[in-house]
Design a protein around this motif. Structure first.
Motif, PDB file in Angstrom:
ATOM      1  N   ASN A 264       7.546  51.751  68.385  1.00 27.12           N
ATOM      2  CA  ASN A 264       6.910  52.997  68.627  1.00 27.12           C
ATOM      3  C   ASN A 264       5.449  53.291  68.111  1.00 27.12           C
ATOM      4  O   ASN A 264       5.633  53.968  67.408  1.00 27.12           O
ATOM      5  CB  ASN A 264       7.760  54.238  68.347  1.00 27.12           C
TER       6      ASN A 264
ATOM      7  N   SER B 202      13.042  52.284  75.114  1.00 22.86           N
ATOM      8  CA  SER B 202      13.943  53.589  74.727  1.00 22.86           C
ATOM      9  C   SER B 202      15.471  53.248  74.968  1.00 22.86           C
ATOM     10  O   SER B 202      15.925  52.470  75.657  1.00 22.86           O
ATOM     11  CB  SER B 202      13.497  54.727  75.505  1.00 22.86           C
ATOM     12  N   GLY B 203      16.277  53.938  74.127  1.00 18.36           N
ATOM     13  CA  GLY B 203      17.693  53.667  74.017  1.00 18.36           C
ATOM     14  C   GLY B 203      18.576  53.496  73.151  1.00 18.36           C
ATOM     15  O   GLY B 203      19.699  53.237  72.743  1.00 18.36           O
ATOM     16  N   GLY B 204      17.592  53.511  71.694  1.00 18.61           N
ATOM     17  CA  GLY B 204      18.327  53.240  70.542  1.00 18.61           C
ATOM     18  C   GLY B 204      18.872  52.102  70.188  1.00 18.61           C
ATOM     19  O   GLY B 204      18.580  50.995  70.849  1.00 18.61           O
TER      20      GLY B 204
ATOM     21  N   LYS C  19       6.002  56.174  76.676  1.00 22.22           N
ATOM     22  CA  LYS C  19       7.204  56.252  75.735  1.00 22.22           C
ATOM     23  C   LYS C  19       6.892  57.383  74.829  1.00 22.22           C
ATOM     24  O   LYS C  19       7.770  58.027  74.485  1.00 22.22           O
ATOM     25  CB  LYS C  19       7.134  54.729  74.914  1.00 22.22           C
TER      26      LYS C  19
ATOM     27  N   HIS D 250       7.945  60.453  76.766  1.00 27.57           N
ATOM     28  CA  HIS D 250       9.190  60.475  76.786  1.00 27.57           C
ATOM     29  C   HIS D 250       9.935  60.952  75.573  1.00 27.57           C
ATOM     30  O   HIS D 250      10.847  61.994  75.905  1.00 27.57           O
ATOM     31  CB  HIS D 250       9.865  59.000  76.961  1.00 27.57           C
ATOM     32  N   ASN D 251       9.495  60.623  74.551  1.00 31.89           N
ATOM     33  CA  ASN D 251       9.859  61.243  73.236  1.00 31.89           C
ATOM     34  C   ASN D 251       9.567  62.824  73.014  1.00 31.89           C
ATOM     35  O   ASN D 251      10.523  63.235  72.487  1.00 31.89           O
ATOM     36  CB  ASN D 251       9.605  60.422  72.023  1.00 31.89           C
TER      37      ASN D 251
ATOM     38  N   GLU E  57      12.101  64.410  75.142  1.00 29.07           N
ATOM     39  CA  GLU E  57      13.541  64.163  74.416  1.00 29.07           C
ATOM     40  C   GLU E  57      13.544  65.520  73.566  1.00 29.07           C
ATOM     41  O   GLU E  57      14.615  66.120  73.390  1.00 29.07           O
ATOM     42  CB  GLU E  57      13.591  62.817  73.584  1.00 29.07           C
ATOM     43  N   TYR E  58      12.318  65.594  72.820  1.00 30.79           N
ATOM     44  CA  TYR E  58      12.659  66.739  71.508  1.00 30.79           C
ATOM     45  C   TYR E  58      12.597  68.028  72.385  1.00 30.79           C
ATOM     46  O   TYR E  58      13.422  68.867  71.896  1.00 30.79           O
ATOM     47  CB  TYR E  58      11.005  66.958  70.995  1.00 30.79           C
TER      48      TYR E  58
ATOM     49  N   GLN F 224      11.825  64.520  61.908  1.00 28.69           N
ATOM     50  CA  GLN F 224      11.003  63.880  62.908  1.00 28.69           C
ATOM     51  C   GLN F 224      10.187  63.043  62.415  1.00 28.69           C
ATOM     52  O   GLN F 224       9.656  62.964  61.247  1.00 28.69           O
ATOM     53  CB  GLN F 224      10.135  64.857  63.722  1.00 28.69           C
ATOM     54  N   LYS F 225      10.024  61.652  63.439  1.00 26.59           N
ATOM     55  CA  LYS F 225       9.235  60.403  62.822  1.00 26.59           C
ATOM     56  C   LYS F 225       7.596  60.663  63.315  1.00 26.59           C
ATOM     57  O   LYS F 225       6.888  59.837  62.678  1.00 26.59           O
ATOM     58  CB  LYS F 225       9.938  59.210  63.259  1.00 26.59           C
TER      59      LYS F 225
ATOM     60  N   ARG G 172      11.162  72.049  64.816  1.00 25.77           N
ATOM     61  CA  ARG G 172      11.701  71.275  63.763  1.00 25.77           C
ATOM     62  C   ARG G 172      11.056  71.428  62.380  1.00 25.77           C
ATOM     63  O   ARG G 172      11.638  71.497  61.378  1.00 25.77           O
ATOM     64  CB  ARG G 172      11.383  69.727  64.266  1.00 25.77           C
TER      65      ARG G 172
ATOM     66  N   ILE H 299      17.014  57.641  76.220  1.00 32.25           N
ATOM     67  CA  ILE H 299      17.643  58.717  75.488  1.00 32.25           C
ATOM     68  C   ILE H 299      17.703  59.884  76.550  1.00 32.25           C
ATOM     69  O   ILE H 299      18.777  60.715  76.587  1.00 32.25           O
ATOM     70  CB  ILE H 299      16.908  59.308  74.332  1.00 32.25           C
TER      71      ILE H 299
HETATM   72  C1  6PG Z   1      14.313  56.014  71.929  1.00 38.80           C
HETATM   73  C2  6PG Z   1      14.132  57.229  71.097  1.00 38.80           C
HETATM   74  C3  6PG Z   1      13.675  56.682  69.573  1.00 38.80           C
HETATM   75  C4  6PG Z   1      13.811  57.197  68.415  1.00 38.80           C
HETATM   76  C5  6PG Z   1      13.094  58.728  68.421  1.00 38.80           C
HETATM   77  C6  6PG Z   1      13.757  59.402  67.370  1.00 38.80           C
HETATM   78  O1  6PG Z   1      13.646  56.453  73.319  1.00 38.80           O
HETATM   79  O2  6PG Z   1      15.104  55.412  72.037  1.00 38.80           O
HETATM   80  O3  6PG Z   1      13.255  58.524  71.223  1.00 38.80           O
HETATM   81  O4  6PG Z   1      12.497  56.315  69.863  1.00 38.80           O
HETATM   82  O5  6PG Z   1      15.271  57.700  68.398  1.00 38.80           O
HETATM   83  O6  6PG Z   1      11.914  57.940  67.750  1.00 38.80           O
HETATM   84  O7  6PG Z   1      12.526  60.279  67.105  1.00 38.80           O
HETATM   85  P1  6PG Z   1      12.514  61.332  65.839  1.00 38.80           P
HETATM   86  O8  6PG Z   1      12.911  60.625  64.648  1.00 38.80           O
HETATM   87  O9  6PG Z   1      11.310  61.704  65.667  1.00 38.80           O
HETATM   88  O10 6PG Z   1      13.511  62.307  66.300  1.00 38.80           O
END
Ligand code: 6PG
Length: 477
Positions: free
Chosen positions: A104, A130-132, A184, A187-188, A191-192, A261-262, A289, A367
Protein backbone atom coordinates in the motif's frame (compact mmCIF):
# COMPACT_ATOMS: atom_id res chain seq x y z
CA UNK A 1 10.06 -26.27 -19.18
CA UNK A 2 12.61 -23.80 -17.85
CA UNK A 3 13.97 -24.59 -14.42
CA UNK A 4 13.88 -20.88 -13.70
CA UNK A 5 10.99 -19.11 -12.07
CA UNK A 6 8.74 -16.85 -14.14
CA UNK A 7 8.03 -14.60 -11.16
CA UNK A 8 9.61 -13.86 -7.79
CA UNK A 9 8.22 -12.58 -4.51
CA UNK A 10 10.28 -10.97 -1.77
CA UNK A 11 8.64 -10.29 1.57
CA UNK A 12 6.77 -13.31 2.89
CA UNK A 13 4.67 -11.87 5.69
CA UNK A 14 1.06 -12.98 5.36
CA UNK A 15 0.18 -10.86 2.27
CA UNK A 16 3.35 -11.78 0.40
CA UNK A 17 3.09 -15.42 1.37
CA UNK A 18 -0.54 -15.64 0.26
CA UNK A 19 0.22 -13.88 -3.01
CA UNK A 20 3.09 -16.32 -3.64
CA UNK A 21 0.79 -19.26 -2.88
CA UNK A 22 -1.90 -17.87 -5.17
CA UNK A 23 0.67 -17.56 -7.96
CA UNK A 24 1.95 -21.11 -7.46
CA UNK A 25 -1.56 -22.57 -7.21
CA UNK A 26 -2.30 -20.99 -10.57
CA UNK A 27 0.59 -22.61 -12.39
CA UNK A 28 3.29 -19.95 -12.01
CA UNK A 29 6.83 -20.98 -11.07
CA UNK A 30 7.47 -18.77 -8.06
CA UNK A 31 10.85 -17.89 -6.60
CA UNK A 32 10.43 -16.81 -2.98
CA UNK A 33 12.63 -14.84 -0.65
CA UNK A 34 12.40 -13.30 2.78
CA UNK A 35 14.93 -11.29 4.76
CA UNK A 36 14.73 -13.88 7.53
CA UNK A 37 15.14 -17.28 5.94
CA UNK A 38 12.80 -19.05 8.42
CA UNK A 39 9.74 -17.54 6.76
CA UNK A 40 10.81 -18.91 3.40
CA UNK A 41 11.38 -22.36 4.87
CA UNK A 42 8.04 -22.23 6.66
CA UNK A 43 6.28 -21.43 3.40
CA UNK A 44 7.92 -24.39 1.68
CA UNK A 45 7.26 -26.77 4.57
CA UNK A 46 3.61 -25.85 4.96
CA UNK A 47 2.55 -25.07 1.42
CA UNK A 48 5.32 -26.37 -0.83
CA UNK A 49 3.02 -29.00 -2.35
CA UNK A 50 0.58 -26.36 -3.62
CA UNK A 51 2.68 -25.62 -6.70
CA UNK A 52 6.15 -24.87 -7.98
CA UNK A 53 8.18 -22.84 -5.48
CA UNK A 54 11.90 -22.10 -5.69
CA UNK A 55 13.23 -21.11 -2.28
CA UNK A 56 16.09 -18.61 -2.29
CA UNK A 57 18.30 -17.34 0.50
CA UNK A 58 19.31 -13.91 -0.75
CA UNK A 59 18.14 -11.21 -3.15
CA UNK A 60 21.10 -12.13 -5.39
CA UNK A 61 19.93 -15.74 -5.54
CA UNK A 62 16.34 -14.59 -6.09
CA UNK A 63 17.35 -12.44 -9.05
CA UNK A 64 19.49 -15.24 -10.52
CA UNK A 65 16.59 -17.69 -10.24
CA UNK A 66 14.29 -15.60 -12.47
CA UNK A 67 13.91 -16.02 -16.21
CA UNK A 68 14.29 -12.86 -18.30
CA UNK A 69 12.86 -10.35 -18.45
CA UNK A 70 12.65 -10.75 -14.72
CA UNK A 71 9.36 -10.19 -12.92
CA UNK A 72 9.78 -9.51 -9.28
CA UNK A 73 7.14 -8.59 -6.69
CA UNK A 74 8.11 -6.65 -3.58
CA UNK A 75 5.73 -7.17 -0.68
CA UNK A 76 7.36 -5.34 2.21
CA UNK A 77 6.24 -2.46 4.42
CA UNK A 78 5.48 0.78 2.58
CA UNK A 79 8.00 3.62 2.93
CA UNK A 80 11.65 3.21 3.88
CA UNK A 81 11.69 -0.63 3.82
CA UNK A 82 10.44 -0.57 0.21
CA UNK A 83 13.13 1.92 -0.81
CA UNK A 84 15.78 -0.21 0.90
CA UNK A 85 14.78 -3.34 -1.05
CA UNK A 86 14.62 -1.41 -4.33
CA UNK A 87 18.07 0.10 -3.73
CA UNK A 88 19.53 -3.31 -3.06
CA UNK A 89 17.84 -4.94 -6.04
CA UNK A 90 18.34 -2.40 -8.77
CA UNK A 91 22.09 -2.93 -9.38
CA UNK A 92 21.32 -6.61 -10.00
CA UNK A 93 18.59 -5.97 -12.58
CA UNK A 94 18.83 -5.53 -16.34
CA UNK A 95 17.05 -3.37 -18.83
CA UNK A 96 13.51 -4.68 -19.43
CA UNK A 97 13.11 -6.26 -15.99
CA UNK A 98 9.87 -5.49 -14.16
CA UNK A 99 9.78 -4.63 -10.49
CA UNK A 100 6.31 -4.66 -8.89
CA UNK A 101 5.50 -2.98 -5.59
CA UNK A 102 2.30 -4.66 -4.43
CA UNK A 103 2.15 -2.96 -1.03
CA UNK A 104 0.00 0.00 0.00
CA UNK A 105 2.53 2.63 -1.14
CA UNK A 106 1.76 6.30 -1.39
CA UNK A 107 1.34 7.01 -5.12
CA UNK A 108 3.72 9.97 -4.90
CA UNK A 109 6.47 7.57 -3.77
CA UNK A 110 5.57 5.27 -6.65
CA UNK A 111 5.88 8.13 -9.14
CA UNK A 112 9.27 9.04 -7.73
CA UNK A 113 10.50 5.44 -7.82
CA UNK A 114 9.20 4.84 -11.33
CA UNK A 115 10.89 7.97 -12.65
CA UNK A 116 14.19 7.00 -10.98
CA UNK A 117 14.18 3.50 -12.48
CA UNK A 118 13.19 4.49 -16.02
CA UNK A 119 16.72 5.80 -16.63
CA UNK A 120 18.10 2.37 -15.86
CA UNK A 121 15.62 0.68 -18.18
CA UNK A 122 13.89 -1.07 -15.27
CA UNK A 123 10.09 -0.95 -15.27
CA UNK A 124 8.62 -0.10 -11.92
CA UNK A 125 4.97 -1.01 -11.42
CA UNK A 126 3.06 0.18 -8.38
CA UNK A 127 0.18 -2.28 -8.08
CA UNK A 128 -2.69 -1.78 -5.68
CA UNK A 129 -3.84 -5.13 -4.30
CA UNK A 130 -7.08 -5.29 -2.37
CA UNK A 131 -8.83 -8.09 -0.58
CA UNK A 132 -6.82 -8.58 2.58
CA UNK A 133 -5.19 -11.92 3.39
CA UNK A 134 -7.99 -14.00 1.94
CA UNK A 135 -8.08 -11.99 -1.24
CA UNK A 136 -4.33 -12.32 -1.74
CA UNK A 137 -4.72 -16.09 -1.52
CA UNK A 138 -7.97 -16.71 -3.37
CA UNK A 139 -8.18 -13.79 -5.78
CA UNK A 140 -7.66 -10.11 -5.08
CA UNK A 141 -8.64 -7.08 -7.11
CA UNK A 142 -5.41 -5.81 -8.68
CA UNK A 143 -4.76 -2.22 -9.77
CA UNK A 144 -1.41 -2.01 -11.59
CA UNK A 145 0.08 1.26 -12.79
CA UNK A 146 3.36 1.68 -14.68
CA UNK A 147 4.09 1.45 -18.39
CA UNK A 148 2.05 -0.50 -20.92
CA UNK A 149 5.18 -2.50 -21.78
CA UNK A 150 5.48 -3.60 -18.18
CA UNK A 151 1.79 -4.45 -18.01
CA UNK A 152 2.13 -6.64 -21.09
CA UNK A 153 4.79 -8.66 -19.26
CA UNK A 154 2.57 -9.05 -16.21
CA UNK A 155 -0.92 -9.31 -17.62
CA UNK A 156 -1.29 -13.11 -18.07
CA UNK A 157 0.15 -13.77 -14.63
CA UNK A 158 -2.03 -11.16 -12.93
CA UNK A 159 -5.14 -12.40 -14.72
CA UNK A 160 -4.39 -15.92 -13.47
CA UNK A 161 -4.46 -14.86 -9.81
CA UNK A 162 -7.07 -12.08 -9.72
CA UNK A 163 -10.65 -12.50 -8.55
CA UNK A 164 -13.06 -13.24 -11.36
CA UNK A 165 -16.59 -11.90 -11.84
CA UNK A 166 -18.74 -13.26 -14.67
CA UNK A 167 -15.61 -14.49 -16.46
CA UNK A 168 -13.82 -11.12 -16.17
CA UNK A 169 -10.64 -11.04 -14.08
CA UNK A 170 -10.52 -8.15 -11.60
CA UNK A 171 -7.36 -6.58 -13.00
CA UNK A 172 -6.77 -3.82 -15.52
CA UNK A 173 -3.92 -1.52 -16.45
CA UNK A 174 -5.00 1.59 -14.55
CA UNK A 175 -2.59 4.09 -16.10
CA UNK A 176 1.04 5.22 -16.10
CA UNK A 177 3.45 5.55 -13.15
CA UNK A 178 1.56 5.92 -9.83
CA UNK A 179 -1.98 5.50 -11.22
CA UNK A 180 -2.41 2.04 -9.70
CA UNK A 181 -1.46 3.08 -6.20
CA UNK A 182 -3.53 6.24 -6.56
CA UNK A 183 -6.63 4.24 -7.41
CA UNK A 184 -5.93 1.81 -4.55
CA UNK A 185 -5.63 4.81 -2.22
CA UNK A 186 -9.04 6.13 -3.29
CA UNK A 187 -10.43 2.59 -2.99
CA UNK A 188 -9.36 2.65 0.65
CA UNK A 189 -10.83 6.12 1.11
CA UNK A 190 -14.16 4.87 -0.21
CA UNK A 191 -13.78 1.85 2.09
CA UNK A 192 -13.49 4.26 5.04
CA UNK A 193 -16.60 6.19 3.94
CA UNK A 194 -18.66 3.05 3.38
CA UNK A 195 -17.66 1.60 6.76
CA UNK A 196 -18.53 4.88 8.49
CA UNK A 197 -21.98 5.00 6.85
CA UNK A 198 -22.68 1.42 7.90
CA UNK A 199 -21.48 2.17 11.43
CA UNK A 200 -23.79 5.21 11.65
CA UNK A 201 -26.70 3.07 10.47
CA UNK A 202 -25.99 0.57 13.22
CA UNK A 203 -25.70 3.37 15.78
CA UNK A 204 -29.09 4.78 14.76
CA UNK A 205 -30.84 1.43 14.98
CA UNK A 206 -29.26 0.88 18.37
CA UNK A 207 -29.77 4.29 19.94
CA UNK A 208 -32.98 5.49 18.31
CA UNK A 209 -34.83 2.17 18.19
CA UNK A 210 -33.08 0.60 21.18
CA UNK A 211 -32.36 -2.61 19.26
CA UNK A 212 -29.75 -5.15 20.35
CA UNK A 213 -26.72 -6.02 18.17
CA UNK A 214 -28.10 -9.50 17.37
CA UNK A 215 -31.35 -7.97 16.05
CA UNK A 216 -29.42 -5.39 14.06
CA UNK A 217 -27.30 -8.20 12.63
CA UNK A 218 -30.53 -9.67 11.26
CA UNK A 219 -31.46 -6.30 9.75
CA UNK A 220 -28.10 -6.11 7.97
CA UNK A 221 -28.53 -9.70 6.80
CA UNK A 222 -31.82 -8.59 5.24
CA UNK A 223 -30.22 -5.47 3.74
CA UNK A 224 -27.66 -7.79 2.22
CA UNK A 225 -30.33 -9.56 0.17
CA UNK A 226 -31.19 -6.29 -1.59
CA UNK A 227 -29.43 -3.50 -3.42
CA UNK A 228 -26.95 -2.98 -0.55
CA UNK A 229 -25.59 -6.50 -1.07
CA UNK A 230 -21.86 -6.25 -0.43
CA UNK A 231 -18.93 -7.74 1.42
CA UNK A 232 -18.92 -4.91 3.98
CA UNK A 233 -22.63 -5.38 4.83
CA UNK A 234 -22.09 -9.14 5.03
CA UNK A 235 -19.21 -8.87 7.51
CA UNK A 236 -21.11 -6.21 9.47
CA UNK A 237 -23.85 -8.76 10.14
CA UNK A 238 -21.22 -11.30 11.20
CA UNK A 239 -19.48 -8.89 13.59
CA UNK A 240 -22.76 -7.67 15.10
CA UNK A 241 -23.98 -11.24 15.59
CA UNK A 242 -20.77 -12.33 17.30
CA UNK A 243 -20.91 -12.96 21.05
CA UNK A 244 -17.79 -12.54 23.17
CA UNK A 245 -16.89 -15.92 24.69
CA UNK A 246 -15.31 -14.42 27.80
CA UNK A 247 -18.31 -12.38 28.88
CA UNK A 248 -21.20 -13.71 26.77
CA UNK A 249 -21.86 -10.12 25.82
CA UNK A 250 -22.18 -8.81 22.26
CA UNK A 251 -18.68 -8.51 20.80
CA UNK A 252 -19.28 -4.85 19.79
CA UNK A 253 -19.93 -4.02 23.44
CA UNK A 254 -16.59 -5.30 24.69
CA UNK A 255 -14.40 -3.73 22.00
CA UNK A 256 -12.84 -0.33 22.69
CA UNK A 257 -14.63 2.25 20.51
CA UNK A 258 -11.45 3.77 19.08
CA UNK A 259 -11.00 3.07 15.38
CA UNK A 260 -7.47 2.76 14.09
CA UNK A 261 -6.12 3.78 10.70
CA UNK A 262 -2.93 3.06 8.85
CA UNK A 263 -3.00 6.14 6.66
CA UNK A 264 -4.51 5.47 3.25
CA UNK A 265 -7.75 7.28 4.15
CA UNK A 266 -5.76 10.28 5.32
CA UNK A 267 -3.70 10.26 2.12
CA UNK A 268 -6.91 10.24 0.10
CA UNK A 269 -8.16 13.36 1.85
CA UNK A 270 -4.78 15.11 1.66
CA UNK A 271 -4.69 14.49 -2.06
CA UNK A 272 -8.34 15.52 -2.46
CA UNK A 273 -7.50 18.87 -0.87
CA UNK A 274 -4.71 19.34 -3.42
CA UNK A 275 -7.02 18.43 -6.29
CA UNK A 276 -9.92 20.50 -4.87
CA UNK A 277 -11.99 17.33 -5.08
CA UNK A 278 -14.67 17.41 -2.35
CA UNK A 279 -14.61 13.90 -0.90
CA UNK A 280 -16.59 14.99 2.13
CA UNK A 281 -17.74 11.45 2.97
CA UNK A 282 -14.18 10.15 3.11
CA UNK A 283 -13.00 13.19 5.10
CA UNK A 284 -15.78 12.76 7.67
CA UNK A 285 -14.92 9.08 7.97
CA UNK A 286 -11.24 9.85 8.60
CA UNK A 287 -12.12 12.53 11.15
CA UNK A 288 -14.68 10.27 12.85
CA UNK A 289 -11.91 7.71 13.40
CA UNK A 290 -9.61 10.47 14.67
CA UNK A 291 -12.19 11.70 17.19
CA UNK A 292 -12.92 8.15 18.33
CA UNK A 293 -9.22 7.78 19.06
CA UNK A 294 -9.05 10.80 21.40
CA UNK A 295 -10.20 9.43 24.77
CA UNK A 296 -9.13 12.50 26.73
CA UNK A 297 -11.17 14.86 24.58
CA UNK A 298 -14.12 12.50 24.75
CA UNK A 299 -13.90 12.11 28.53
CA UNK A 300 -13.72 15.87 28.93
CA UNK A 301 -16.68 16.46 26.64
CA UNK A 302 -18.81 13.59 27.95
CA UNK A 303 -20.79 15.81 30.32
CA UNK A 304 -21.86 18.35 27.70
CA UNK A 305 -25.62 18.83 27.44
CA UNK A 306 -27.61 16.99 24.77
CA UNK A 307 -31.23 17.11 23.60
CA UNK A 308 -33.80 17.58 26.37
CA UNK A 309 -36.09 14.78 25.21
CA UNK A 310 -35.58 11.17 24.21
CA UNK A 311 -36.40 10.35 20.60
CA UNK A 312 -39.76 8.67 20.02
CA UNK A 313 -40.21 6.75 16.80
CA UNK A 314 -43.86 5.73 16.29
CA UNK A 315 -43.24 3.36 13.42
CA UNK A 316 -39.97 1.45 13.97
CA UNK A 317 -40.21 -0.54 10.74
CA UNK A 318 -40.72 2.62 8.75
CA UNK A 319 -37.59 4.02 10.41
CA UNK A 320 -35.63 0.91 9.41
CA UNK A 321 -36.80 1.40 5.81
CA UNK A 322 -35.85 5.09 6.03
CA UNK A 323 -32.39 4.16 7.28
CA UNK A 324 -31.90 1.70 4.41
CA UNK A 325 -32.75 4.42 1.90
CA UNK A 326 -30.56 6.99 3.64
CA UNK A 327 -27.67 4.52 3.68
CA UNK A 328 -28.08 3.74 0.00
CA UNK A 329 -28.37 7.42 -1.02
CA UNK A 330 -25.34 8.37 1.10
CA UNK A 331 -23.39 5.51 -0.40
CA UNK A 332 -24.15 6.78 -3.91
CA UNK A 333 -22.77 10.18 -2.91
CA UNK A 334 -19.65 8.77 -1.23
CA UNK A 335 -18.80 6.60 -4.23
CA UNK A 336 -19.60 9.43 -6.67
CA UNK A 337 -17.18 11.65 -4.76
CA UNK A 338 -14.46 8.97 -4.80
CA UNK A 339 -14.85 8.38 -8.53
CA UNK A 340 -14.79 12.15 -9.10
CA UNK A 341 -11.46 12.25 -7.27
CA UNK A 342 -10.10 9.51 -9.53
CA UNK A 343 -11.25 11.54 -12.53
CA UNK A 344 -9.58 14.68 -11.12
CA UNK A 345 -6.36 12.75 -10.47
CA UNK A 346 -6.50 11.24 -13.92
CA UNK A 347 -6.69 14.70 -15.48
CA UNK A 348 -4.05 16.27 -13.25
CA UNK A 349 -1.49 13.49 -13.60
CA UNK A 350 -2.46 12.65 -17.22
CA UNK A 351 -3.38 9.03 -16.64
CA UNK A 352 -6.46 8.73 -18.80
CA UNK A 353 -8.13 6.37 -16.32
CA UNK A 354 -11.21 4.50 -17.51
CA UNK A 355 -13.65 4.86 -14.58
CA UNK A 356 -15.90 2.08 -15.87
CA UNK A 357 -12.90 -0.28 -15.92
CA UNK A 358 -12.13 0.62 -12.30
CA UNK A 359 -15.73 -0.14 -11.27
CA UNK A 360 -15.43 -3.42 -13.18
CA UNK A 361 -12.32 -4.60 -11.30
CA UNK A 362 -13.82 -3.57 -7.96
CA UNK A 363 -16.80 -5.89 -8.46
CA UNK A 364 -14.82 -8.77 -6.98
CA UNK A 365 -11.84 -9.48 -4.74
CA UNK A 366 -11.58 -6.12 -3.00
CA UNK A 367 -12.97 -4.95 0.32
CA UNK A 368 -15.63 -2.70 -1.26
CA UNK A 369 -16.82 -5.42 -3.66
CA UNK A 370 -20.55 -5.19 -4.15
CA UNK A 371 -23.38 -5.55 -6.61
CA UNK A 372 -23.44 -1.78 -6.50
CA UNK A 373 -20.17 -1.63 -8.46
CA UNK A 374 -21.93 -3.32 -11.36
CA UNK A 375 -24.42 -0.44 -11.42
CA UNK A 376 -21.53 2.05 -11.34
CA UNK A 377 -19.88 0.23 -14.23
CA UNK A 378 -23.14 0.43 -16.18
CA UNK A 379 -23.49 4.14 -15.31
CA UNK A 380 -20.06 4.90 -16.78
CA UNK A 381 -21.13 3.20 -20.00
CA UNK A 382 -23.74 5.96 -20.31
CA UNK A 383 -22.37 9.11 -18.68
CA UNK A 384 -19.14 11.07 -18.71
CA UNK A 385 -20.25 14.57 -17.70
CA UNK A 386 -19.08 16.64 -14.72
CA UNK A 387 -21.95 15.40 -12.55
CA UNK A 388 -20.41 11.92 -12.80
CA UNK A 389 -22.53 9.20 -11.25
CA UNK A 390 -25.20 11.67 -10.17
CA UNK A 391 -26.16 12.16 -13.81
CA UNK A 392 -27.02 8.48 -14.18
CA UNK A 393 -30.77 7.83 -14.48
CA UNK A 394 -30.86 4.87 -12.08
CA UNK A 395 -28.91 6.70 -9.39
CA UNK A 396 -31.03 9.84 -9.86
CA UNK A 397 -34.12 7.73 -9.39
CA UNK A 398 -32.74 6.13 -6.21
CA UNK A 399 -31.78 9.57 -4.86
CA UNK A 400 -35.25 10.82 -5.72
CA UNK A 401 -36.97 7.94 -3.93
CA UNK A 402 -34.71 8.43 -0.89
CA UNK A 403 -35.44 12.13 -0.43
CA UNK A 404 -38.00 12.09 2.40
CA UNK A 405 -36.39 9.14 4.18
CA UNK A 406 -32.89 10.60 3.99
CA UNK A 407 -34.04 13.92 5.45
CA UNK A 408 -36.13 12.21 8.15
CA UNK A 409 -33.11 10.13 9.20
CA UNK A 410 -30.84 13.18 9.47
CA UNK A 411 -33.57 15.09 11.33
CA UNK A 412 -34.25 12.21 13.73
CA UNK A 413 -30.54 11.66 14.36
CA UNK A 414 -30.05 15.36 15.04
CA UNK A 415 -33.04 15.49 17.38
CA UNK A 416 -31.76 12.43 19.21
CA UNK A 417 -28.19 13.69 19.44
CA UNK A 418 -26.80 10.71 17.53
CA UNK A 419 -23.85 11.80 15.35
CA UNK A 420 -24.24 10.92 11.68
CA UNK A 421 -21.40 12.87 10.02
CA UNK A 422 -21.26 10.56 7.00
CA UNK A 423 -24.98 10.50 6.27
CA UNK A 424 -25.44 14.22 6.86
CA UNK A 425 -22.43 15.31 4.84
CA UNK A 426 -23.70 13.21 1.94
CA UNK A 427 -27.04 15.01 2.10
CA UNK A 428 -25.35 18.40 2.48
CA UNK A 429 -23.17 17.68 -0.56
CA UNK A 430 -26.22 16.63 -2.54
CA UNK A 431 -28.10 19.80 -1.61
CA UNK A 432 -25.03 21.90 -2.37
CA UNK A 433 -24.40 20.61 -5.86
CA UNK A 434 -28.07 20.82 -6.83
CA UNK A 435 -28.63 24.36 -5.45
CA UNK A 436 -29.34 27.03 -8.04
CA UNK A 437 -27.75 29.73 -5.84
CA UNK A 438 -25.15 29.24 -3.15
CA UNK A 439 -24.16 31.63 -0.38
CA UNK A 440 -20.74 31.78 -2.03
CA UNK A 441 -21.91 35.17 -3.36
CA UNK A 442 -21.90 36.48 0.21
CA UNK A 443 -18.45 35.01 0.81
CA UNK A 444 -17.21 36.89 -2.26
CA UNK A 445 -18.65 40.08 -0.77
CA UNK A 446 -16.92 39.43 2.55
CA UNK A 447 -13.61 38.73 0.81
CA UNK A 448 -13.89 41.91 -1.18
CA UNK A 449 -14.83 43.86 1.96
CA UNK A 450 -11.88 42.89 4.10
CA UNK A 451 -9.23 42.21 1.47
CA UNK A 452 -10.25 43.84 -1.81
CA UNK A 453 -10.16 40.37 -3.33
CA UNK A 454 -12.68 41.40 -6.06
CA UNK A 455 -15.70 39.52 -7.40
CA UNK A 456 -17.49 38.79 -10.66
CA UNK A 457 -21.11 39.80 -11.33
CA UNK A 458 -24.00 37.73 -12.65
CA UNK A 459 -24.97 40.42 -15.18
CA UNK A 460 -21.69 41.88 -16.46
CA UNK A 461 -18.40 40.46 -17.64
CA UNK A 462 -15.22 41.51 -15.81
CA UNK A 463 -13.85 41.67 -12.30
CA UNK A 464 -15.11 44.28 -9.79
CA UNK A 465 -14.34 45.83 -6.45
CA UNK A 466 -16.54 47.92 -4.17
CA UNK A 467 -15.04 50.77 -2.09
CA UNK A 468 -16.52 49.40 1.13
CA UNK A 469 -14.99 51.85 3.56
CA UNK A 470 -15.48 54.93 1.34
CA UNK A 471 -18.51 55.78 -0.78
CA UNK A 472 -19.29 52.14 -1.78
CA UNK A 473 -18.93 52.90 -5.41
CA UNK A 474 -18.02 49.98 -7.61
CA UNK A 475 -15.27 49.97 -10.16
CA UNK A 476 -13.95 47.47 -12.57
CA UNK A 477 -10.60 46.04 -11.60
C1 6PG B 1 -7.71 -3.79 1.17
C2 6PG B 1 -7.67 -3.05 2.47
C3 6PG B 1 -6.28 -3.09 3.03
C4 6PG B 1 -6.23 -2.74 4.50
C5 6PG B 1 -6.47 -1.31 4.76
C6 6PG B 1 -6.97 -1.04 6.13
O1 6PG B 1 -8.09 -3.16 0.20
O2 6PG B 1 -7.39 -4.98 1.15
O3 6PG B 1 -8.03 -1.73 2.26
O4 6PG B 1 -5.47 -2.32 2.22
O5 6PG B 1 -7.09 -3.54 5.22
O6 6PG B 1 -5.22 -0.67 4.60
O7 6PG B 1 -6.73 0.27 6.39
P1 6PG B 1 -6.79 0.94 7.81
O8 6PG B 1 -5.89 0.15 8.71
O9 6PG B 1 -6.29 2.29 7.53
O10 6PG B 1 -8.21 0.86 8.22
Amino acid sequence: MSDKANIGVTGLAVMGRNLARNLARNGQRVAVHNRHRERTDELITRFGDEGKFLATGSLRELVDTLERPRRLVIMVKAGTPTDAVIDELVPMLDSGDVLVDAGNANFTDTRRREAALIDRGVHFVGAGVSGGEEGALHGPSIMPGGSTDAYRELEPILRSIAANVDGTPCVTHVGADGAGHFVKMVHNGIEYADMQLIAETYDLLRKVLGREPAEIAETFRRFNTGRLNSYLIEITAEVLGHVDSRTSRPFVDVVLDQAEQKGTGRWTVQNALELASPVTGIAEAVFARSISGQPRLRADAAGLPGPSTEPVVDAPERFVADVERALYASKIIAYAQGFDQIQAGSETYEWNIDLGAIATIWRGGCIIRAEFLDRIRAAYDQTSGPAGLLADDDFREALGEAQDSWRRVVATATAAGVPVPGISTALAYYDTVRAQRLPAALIQGQRDYFGAHTYRRTDLAGVFHTEWSADRSEHED
